[in-house]
Scaffold this motif. Structure first.
Motif, PDB file in Angstrom:
ATOM      1  N   PHE A   1     -23.818 -10.200  33.852  1.00  0.00           N
ATOM      2  CA  PHE A   1     -25.424 -10.476  33.456  1.00  0.00           C
ATOM      3  C   PHE A   1     -25.983  -9.407  32.940  1.00  0.00           C
ATOM      4  O   PHE A   1     -26.549 -10.023  31.389  1.00  0.00           O
ATOM      5  CB  PHE A   1     -25.317 -11.074  34.570  1.00  0.00           C
ATOM      6  CG  PHE A   1     -27.062 -11.712  34.124  1.00  0.00           C
ATOM      7  CD1 PHE A   1     -27.385 -13.323  34.196  1.00  0.00           C
ATOM      8  CD2 PHE A   1     -28.118 -10.678  34.301  1.00  0.00           C
ATOM      9  CE1 PHE A   1     -28.254 -13.614  33.655  1.00  0.00           C
ATOM     10  CE2 PHE A   1     -29.775 -11.120  34.806  1.00  0.00           C
ATOM     11  CZ  PHE A   1     -29.624 -12.976  33.963  1.00  0.00           C
ATOM     12  N   ALA A   2     -25.930  -8.491  33.147  1.00  0.00           N
ATOM     13  CA  ALA A   2     -26.734  -7.218  32.291  1.00  0.00           C
ATOM     14  C   ALA A   2     -26.367  -6.765  31.236  1.00  0.00           C
ATOM     15  O   ALA A   2     -26.659  -6.647  30.119  1.00  0.00           O
ATOM     16  CB  ALA A   2     -26.062  -6.015  32.875  1.00  0.00           C
ATOM     17  N   PHE A   3     -24.509  -7.271  30.732  1.00  0.00           N
ATOM     18  CA  PHE A   3     -24.338  -7.114  29.123  1.00  0.00           C
ATOM     19  C   PHE A   3     -24.345  -7.683  28.678  1.00  0.00           C
ATOM     20  O   PHE A   3     -23.241  -7.610  27.736  1.00  0.00           O
ATOM     21  CB  PHE A   3     -22.762  -6.049  29.611  1.00  0.00           C
ATOM     22  CG  PHE A   3     -23.377  -4.313  30.177  1.00  0.00           C
ATOM     23  CD1 PHE A   3     -24.198  -4.154  29.480  1.00  0.00           C
ATOM     24  CD2 PHE A   3     -22.796  -4.446  31.199  1.00  0.00           C
ATOM     25  CE1 PHE A   3     -24.348  -2.663  29.467  1.00  0.00           C
ATOM     26  CE2 PHE A   3     -23.194  -3.419  31.362  1.00  0.00           C
ATOM     27  CZ  PHE A   3     -23.990  -2.007  31.138  1.00  0.00           C
ATOM     28  N   ARG A   4     -24.433  -8.916  29.081  1.00  0.00           N
ATOM     29  CA  ARG A   4     -24.493 -10.502  27.764  1.00  0.00           C
ATOM     30  C   ARG A   4     -25.169 -10.521  26.498  1.00  0.00           C
ATOM     31  O   ARG A   4     -26.106  -9.494  26.545  1.00  0.00           O
ATOM     32  CB  ARG A   4     -25.132 -11.683  28.694  1.00  0.00           C
ATOM     33  CG  ARG A   4     -26.008 -12.176  29.051  1.00  0.00           C
ATOM     34  CD  ARG A   4     -27.182 -12.849  29.881  1.00  0.00           C
ATOM     35  NE  ARG A   4     -28.510 -13.248  29.523  1.00  0.00           N
ATOM     36  CZ  ARG A   4     -29.463 -12.564  30.524  1.00  0.00           C
ATOM     37  NH1 ARG A   4     -28.787 -10.848  31.138  1.00  0.00           N
ATOM     38  NH2 ARG A   4     -30.473 -12.584  30.113  1.00  0.00           N
ATOM     39  N   PRO A   5     -24.236 -10.843  25.426  1.00  0.00           N
ATOM     40  CA  PRO A   5     -25.164 -10.891  24.205  1.00  0.00           C
ATOM     41  C   PRO A   5     -26.432 -11.314  24.675  1.00  0.00           C
ATOM     42  O   PRO A   5     -27.194 -12.021  25.236  1.00  0.00           O
ATOM     43  CB  PRO A   5     -24.273 -11.917  22.986  1.00  0.00           C
ATOM     44  CG  PRO A   5     -22.685 -11.542  24.283  1.00  0.00           C
ATOM     45  CD  PRO A   5     -23.299 -11.496  25.982  1.00  0.00           C
ATOM     46  N   GLY A   6     -28.063 -10.728  23.765  1.00  0.00           N
ATOM     47  CA  GLY A   6     -29.278 -11.479  24.097  1.00  0.00           C
ATOM     48  C   GLY A   6     -29.694 -10.515  25.067  1.00  0.00           C
ATOM     49  O   GLY A   6     -30.912 -10.813  25.742  1.00  0.00           O
ATOM     50  N   GLY A   7     -29.613 -10.258  26.022  1.00  0.00           N
ATOM     51  CA  GLY A   7     -30.075  -9.416  28.040  1.00  0.00           C
ATOM     52  C   GLY A   7     -30.434  -8.409  26.994  1.00  0.00           C
ATOM     53  O   GLY A   7     -31.408  -7.908  27.743  1.00  0.00           O
ATOM     54  N   LYS A   8     -29.836  -7.550  25.168  1.00  0.00           N
ATOM     55  CA  LYS A   8     -31.358  -6.109  25.687  1.00  0.00           C
ATOM     56  C   LYS A   8     -32.506  -6.421  25.452  1.00  0.00           C
ATOM     57  O   LYS A   8     -33.611  -6.020  25.628  1.00  0.00           O
ATOM     58  CB  LYS A   8     -30.661  -5.683  24.762  1.00  0.00           C
ATOM     59  CG  LYS A   8     -31.275  -4.553  24.275  1.00  0.00           C
ATOM     60  CD  LYS A   8     -30.596  -3.708  23.213  1.00  0.00           C
ATOM     61  CE  LYS A   8     -30.988  -2.081  22.402  1.00  0.00           C
ATOM     62  NZ  LYS A   8     -32.182  -1.545  23.502  1.00  0.00           N
ATOM     63  N   SER A   9     -33.118  -7.761  24.633  1.00  0.00           N
ATOM     64  CA  SER A   9     -34.350  -8.113  24.003  1.00  0.00           C
ATOM     65  C   SER A   9     -34.757  -8.602  25.717  1.00  0.00           C
ATOM     66  O   SER A   9     -36.310  -7.549  25.267  1.00  0.00           O
ATOM     67  CB  SER A   9     -34.713  -9.471  23.269  1.00  0.00           C
ATOM     68  OG  SER A   9     -33.904 -10.082  23.947  1.00  0.00           O
ATOM     69  N   ASN A  10     -34.355  -9.427  26.538  1.00  0.00           N
ATOM     70  CA  ASN A  10     -35.242  -9.564  28.072  1.00  0.00           C
ATOM     71  C   ASN A  10     -35.392  -8.002  28.676  1.00  0.00           C
ATOM     72  O   ASN A  10     -36.234  -7.986  29.168  1.00  0.00           O
ATOM     73  CB  ASN A  10     -34.938 -10.569  28.127  1.00  0.00           C
ATOM     74  CG  ASN A  10     -34.070 -11.640  28.039  1.00  0.00           C
ATOM     75  OD1 ASN A  10     -35.510 -12.283  26.688  1.00  0.00           O
ATOM     76  ND2 ASN A  10     -32.824 -12.823  27.737  1.00  0.00           N
ATOM     77  N   ALA A  11     -33.929  -7.437  28.476  1.00  0.00           N
ATOM     78  CA  ALA A  11     -34.319  -5.742  29.431  1.00  0.00           C
ATOM     79  C   ALA A  11     -35.281  -5.550  28.730  1.00  0.00           C
ATOM     80  O   ALA A  11     -36.437  -4.437  29.559  1.00  0.00           O
ATOM     81  CB  ALA A  11     -33.137  -5.304  29.567  1.00  0.00           C
ATOM     82  N   ASP A  12     -35.291  -4.862  27.703  1.00  0.00           N
ATOM     83  CA  ASP A  12     -36.911  -4.427  26.744  1.00  0.00           C
ATOM     84  C   ASP A  12     -38.340  -4.805  27.200  1.00  0.00           C
ATOM     85  O   ASP A  12     -38.951  -4.195  27.338  1.00  0.00           O
ATOM     86  CB  ASP A  12     -36.658  -4.030  25.140  1.00  0.00           C
ATOM     87  CG  ASP A  12     -35.256  -3.404  24.495  1.00  0.00           C
ATOM     88  OD1 ASP A  12     -34.738  -1.857  25.819  1.00  0.00           O
ATOM     89  OD2 ASP A  12     -34.966  -3.442  23.724  1.00  0.00           O
ATOM     90  N   GLN A  13     -38.470  -6.578  26.940  1.00  0.00           N
ATOM     91  CA  GLN A  13     -39.674  -6.895  27.517  1.00  0.00           C
ATOM     92  C   GLN A  13     -39.783  -6.334  29.109  1.00  0.00           C
ATOM     93  O   GLN A  13     -40.726  -6.125  29.185  1.00  0.00           O
ATOM     94  CB  GLN A  13     -39.612  -8.324  27.249  1.00  0.00           C
ATOM     95  CG  GLN A  13     -39.564  -8.380  25.682  1.00  0.00           C
ATOM     96  CD  GLN A  13     -39.386  -9.806  25.918  1.00  0.00           C
ATOM     97  OE1 GLN A  13     -38.834 -11.639  26.585  1.00  0.00           O
ATOM     98  NE2 GLN A  13     -39.556 -10.572  24.243  1.00  0.00           N
TER      99      GLN A  13
ATOM    100  N   GLY B   1     -20.366 -10.338  37.505  1.00  0.00           N
ATOM    101  CA  GLY B   1     -21.278 -10.915  37.781  1.00  0.00           C
ATOM    102  C   GLY B   1     -22.385 -10.451  37.076  1.00  0.00           C
ATOM    103  O   GLY B   1     -22.992 -10.727  36.501  1.00  0.00           O
ATOM    104  N   CYS B   2     -22.548  -9.607  38.396  1.00  0.00           N
ATOM    105  CA  CYS B   2     -23.661  -8.955  38.090  1.00  0.00           C
ATOM    106  C   CYS B   2     -23.935  -8.066  36.706  1.00  0.00           C
ATOM    107  O   CYS B   2     -24.484  -7.781  35.706  1.00  0.00           O
ATOM    108  CB  CYS B   2     -24.432  -7.707  38.918  1.00  0.00           C
ATOM    109  SG  CYS B   2     -24.951  -9.274  40.361  1.00  0.00           S
ATOM    110  N   VAL B   3     -22.723  -7.115  36.767  1.00  0.00           N
ATOM    111  CA  VAL B   3     -22.716  -6.575  35.376  1.00  0.00           C
ATOM    112  C   VAL B   3     -22.431  -7.348  34.093  1.00  0.00           C
ATOM    113  O   VAL B   3     -22.832  -6.737  33.192  1.00  0.00           O
ATOM    114  CB  VAL B   3     -21.093  -5.901  35.898  1.00  0.00           C
ATOM    115  CG1 VAL B   3     -20.997  -5.134  34.458  1.00  0.00           C
ATOM    116  CG2 VAL B   3     -21.462  -4.732  36.933  1.00  0.00           C
TER     117      VAL B   3
END
Length: 49
Positions: A28-40, A24-26
């Motif tokens: 969640f980390a690789f879900r679509p749209g998660g990259k922008s939140n991680a970059d912020q 579930g953690c993996v």
């Protein structure tokens, strides 16, 4: 008696629960749209500089 019961639980259902949590953690980390939140979130410490 208690030790054996807890060990049997950890060997079966505890291991399954930890594996599902990890997946579930993996996911969640690789879900679509998660990259922008991680970059912020990665830029938060650098905003004051």
């Amino acid at each position: 008696m208690t030790y054996n019961l807890m060990r049997e639980f950890a060997d079966s259902w505890g291991l399954l629960a930890m594996a599902l949590f990890f997946i579930g953690c993996v996911g969640f980390a690789f879900r679509p749209g998660g990259k922008s939140n991680a970059d912020q979130a990665a830029q938060i410490p650098l905003k004051d500089d």
